[in-house]
Design a protein around this motif. Structure first.
Motif, PDB file in Angstrom:
ATOM      1  N   LEU A  91     -84.344 -21.775  26.974  1.00 58.65           N
ATOM      2  CA  LEU A  91     -82.987 -22.390  26.823  1.00 58.65           C
ATOM      3  C   LEU A  91     -83.261 -23.459  28.106  1.00 58.65           C
ATOM      4  CD1 LEU A  91     -80.348 -19.521  27.649  1.00 58.65           C
ATOM      5  CD2 LEU A  91     -80.480 -20.943  25.650  1.00 58.65           C
ATOM      6  N   LEU A  92     -82.566 -24.597  27.807  1.00 59.61           N
ATOM      7  CA  LEU A  92     -83.049 -25.920  28.715  1.00 59.61           C
ATOM      8  C   LEU A  92     -81.815 -25.579  30.058  1.00 59.61           C
ATOM      9  CD1 LEU A  92     -82.322 -28.605  26.018  1.00 59.61           C
ATOM     10  CD2 LEU A  92     -84.501 -28.004  27.260  1.00 59.61           C
ATOM     11  N   ALA A  93     -80.794 -24.998  29.778  1.00 55.70           N
ATOM     12  CA  ALA A  93     -79.842 -24.950  31.074  1.00 55.70           C
ATOM     13  C   ALA A  93     -78.854 -23.760  30.823  1.00 55.70           C
ATOM     14  CB  ALA A  93     -79.262 -26.434  31.349  1.00 55.70           C
TER      15      ALA A  93
ATOM     16  N   VAL B  21     -75.395 -25.476  38.013  1.00 53.32           N
ATOM     17  CA  VAL B  21     -76.076 -25.655  36.652  1.00 53.32           C
ATOM     18  C   VAL B  21     -77.646 -25.422  37.123  1.00 53.32           C
ATOM     19  CG1 VAL B  21     -76.935 -27.410  35.143  1.00 53.32           C
ATOM     20  CG2 VAL B  21     -74.564 -27.509  36.097  1.00 53.32           C
ATOM     21  N   VAL B  22     -77.985 -24.514  36.177  1.00 53.51           N
ATOM     22  CA  VAL B  22     -79.341 -23.930  36.570  1.00 53.51           C
ATOM     23  C   VAL B  22     -80.416 -24.447  35.296  1.00 53.51           C
ATOM     24  CG1 VAL B  22     -80.729 -21.920  36.627  1.00 53.51           C
ATOM     25  CG2 VAL B  22     -78.459 -21.812  37.419  1.00 53.51           C
ATOM     26  N   THR B  23     -81.498 -25.519  35.673  1.00 56.62           N
ATOM     27  CA  THR B  23     -82.456 -25.991  34.820  1.00 56.62           C
ATOM     28  C   THR B  23     -83.707 -25.214  35.011  1.00 56.62           C
ATOM     29  OG1 THR B  23     -83.148 -27.671  36.172  1.00 56.62           O
ATOM     30  CG2 THR B  23     -81.065 -28.018  34.811  1.00 56.62           C
ATOM     31  N   GLN B  24     -84.607 -25.440  34.162  1.00 54.46           N
ATOM     32  CA  GLN B  24     -86.094 -25.129  34.235  1.00 54.46           C
ATOM     33  C   GLN B  24     -86.670 -25.513  35.814  1.00 54.46           C
ATOM     34  OE1 GLN B  24     -88.875 -25.981  31.283  1.00 54.46           O
ATOM     35  NE2 GLN B  24     -89.891 -24.178  31.506  1.00 54.46           N
TER      36      GLN B  24
ATOM     37  N   ASP C   4     -83.995 -16.251  32.871  1.00 57.56           N
ATOM     38  CA  ASP C   4     -85.313 -15.843  32.388  1.00 57.56           C
ATOM     39  C   ASP C   4     -85.527 -16.710  31.226  1.00 57.56           C
ATOM     40  OD1 ASP C   4     -85.944 -14.162  34.377  1.00 57.56           O
ATOM     41  OD2 ASP C   4     -85.188 -12.219  33.209  1.00 57.56           O
ATOM     42  N   LEU C   5     -84.659 -16.856  30.285  1.00 58.46           N
ATOM     43  CA  LEU C   5     -84.764 -17.880  29.234  1.00 58.46           C
ATOM     44  C   LEU C   5     -85.060 -19.051  29.478  1.00 58.46           C
ATOM     45  CD1 LEU C   5     -82.472 -16.094  26.622  1.00 58.46           C
ATOM     46  CD2 LEU C   5     -84.819 -16.127  26.369  1.00 58.46           C
ATOM     47  N   VAL C   6     -84.285 -19.671  30.353  1.00 64.19           N
ATOM     48  CA  VAL C   6     -84.518 -20.911  30.944  1.00 64.19           C
ATOM     49  C   VAL C   6     -85.880 -21.241  31.504  1.00 64.19           C
ATOM     50  CG1 VAL C   6     -83.665 -22.788  32.651  1.00 64.19           C
ATOM     51  CG2 VAL C   6     -82.252 -21.427  31.609  1.00 64.19           C
ATOM     52  N   ILE C   7     -85.965 -20.294  32.553  1.00 68.61           N
ATOM     53  CA  ILE C   7     -87.572 -20.222  33.056  1.00 68.61           C
ATOM     54  C   ILE C   7     -88.918 -20.090  31.991  1.00 68.61           C
ATOM     55  CG2 ILE C   7     -89.324 -18.729  34.304  1.00 68.61           C
ATOM     56  CD1 ILE C   7     -86.978 -17.761  35.936  1.00 68.61           C
TER      57      ILE C   7
ATOM     58  N   MET D 166     -81.416 -25.845  23.407  1.00 68.36           N
ATOM     59  CA  MET D 166     -80.228 -25.276  23.572  1.00 68.36           C
ATOM     60  C   MET D 166     -79.767 -25.289  24.785  1.00 68.36           C
ATOM     61  SD  MET D 166     -78.970 -21.486  22.023  1.00 68.36           S
ATOM     62  CE  MET D 166     -80.279 -21.406  20.900  1.00 68.36           C
ATOM     63  N   VAL D 167     -78.453 -25.156  25.420  1.00 65.70           N
ATOM     64  CA  VAL D 167     -77.973 -24.889  26.417  1.00 65.70           C
ATOM     65  C   VAL D 167     -76.832 -23.900  26.363  1.00 65.70           C
ATOM     66  CG1 VAL D 167     -78.215 -27.228  27.405  1.00 65.70           C
ATOM     67  CG2 VAL D 167     -75.980 -26.882  26.071  1.00 65.70           C
TER      68      VAL D 167
END
Length: 370
Positions: A286-288, A331-334, A279-282, A268-269
């Motif tokens: 969440l993917l991004a 855009v924030v990704t893992q 935190d969920l991305v980390i 999910m994004v």
């Protein structure tokens, strides 16, 4: 996931509150406990207000926190800010702004999200008629411009959501291996960001013929409604759903809770870059997400309206790119979420609130007319 359940409970309470508040003429101001006109009577300064959806939402909390930071930089107190809470109602947004203008005799500097594009015109017309000053964000129609309203409509800031939304959609599709079926959860249908984020998704889909969009439904930016919408989509499509596109973080929380109830986890994004979403991305849930720096946006929007109201600068003498401009997006990704959190969440950057256009991304561009 406890914070998700908290979000859902808070939204239920807010809906009850706004129904009760509707019986009063100016519920947003009354709720703030702010004696209207106090600033106008103190050192002849204008009353400063922020008109927005609700503060329980992390995005809007950050926006208004920026506004409070600006007030402190101007020698005022956080409590001097008047909170006009519209709870997603365009009618209430307009009514509260009109009431504020009447109460202050137009001696007001207003920062505002009109809630949807059609509501922007009556808001800026009311402000101009009263002799107040307003700076807006996000929602307005393409044919409506601050320079058509002299100095009273100081500025409009939006974010170019189409490109970042397309980028997050591509992240989702690549994580799915370029095949499968997704559902989309959107914001209020008439909101500019809701329209642009869906457009970004649709553009990305053109390059991924193996991805099917099963359905795209609005959930009005709300956690609880997104939870209910996702429950319905899971009932309709079941295991056929292999990915989810969410147009904001708050709705993603509701979707995650619905998936958890079914014992499922899907790529999910989302969008907004809230602390919880990062935190969920980390964690990989969440993917991004996309960060639009709401703290800076909220502060500089209030600053622009205030400084125009006290005569620090004259908006009509500014170039058009200072009247309509894009805010920043990341855009924030893992891969980069931990570093992003360290810079923007664990510590708050210090901004010069008189540098009105420093982090902006240039003038707003409109599609060419055919």
């Amino acid at each position: 996931m406890s914070f998700i359940r908290k979000f859902i409970a808070q939204e239920s309470a807010r809906r009850r509150d706004v129904l009760l508040a509707g019986a009063y003429g100016l519920a947003g101001i009354a709720a703030a406990g702010m004696p209207l006109g106090a600033l106008a009577q103190n050192q002849n300064r204008p009353t400063v207000a922020w008109s927005y959806r609700d503060r329980n939402n992390p995005y809007w909390h950050s926006v208004v926190s920026g506004g409070e930071s600006f007030l402190e930089s101007a020698g005022l107190k956080k409590s001097d800010l008047v909170h006009l809470l519209n709870n997603g109602s365009s009618e209430k947004s307009l009514a509260d702004i009109k009431a504020l203008l009447t109460k202050t005799g137009g001696r007001a500097a207003i920062a505002c999200d009109a809630n949807d594009a059609p509501n922007c015109r009556p808001i800026v017309e009311s402000v101009q008629k009263a002799g107040g000053y307003v700076s807006t964000i996000w929602n307005k129609s393409a044919d409506l411009h601050p320079w058509d309203f002299g100095d009273n409509w100081v500025s409009h800031m939006s974010w170019s959501d189409e490109g970042p939304a397309e980028q997050t959609a591509r992240i989702l599709f690549n994580a799915m291996g370029g095949k499968g079926a997704i559902v989309g959860i959107g914001g209020i249908a008439s909101n500019n960001p809701a329209i642009e984020r869906r457009t970004g998704l649709m553009k990305a889909l053109k390059d991924f013929p193996g991805i099917e969009l099963l359905d795209y439904q609005p959930a009005d930016w709300a956690t609880q409604k997104a939870n209910q919408v996702m429950q319905g989509l899971l009932t309709r499509f079941g295991n056929k759903i292999t990915g989810v596109f969410c147009a904001n973080d708050a709705m993603a929380y509701g979707v995650l809770e619905a998936l958890k109830a079914e014992g499922r986890r899907l790529p999910m994004v989302a969008y907004d870059g809230n602390a919880e979403a990062v935190d969920l991305v980390i964690k990989g849930e969440l993917l991004a997400t996309c960060f639009t720096n709401p703290y800076w946006g909220g502060g500089v929007t209030a600053a622009l309206a205030y400084h125009a109201a006290i005569g620090t600068f004259k908006p009509s003498q500014e170039p058009r790119e200072h009247r309509e401009f894009y805010g920043p997006t990341i855009v924030v990704t893992q891969k980069d979420a931990a570093e992003f959190k360290k810079k923007y969440i664990s510590s708050t950057p210090v901004y010069d609130w008189k540098d009105f256009w420093g982090p902006s991304r240039g003038p707003i561009k409109y599609a060419a007319k055919s």
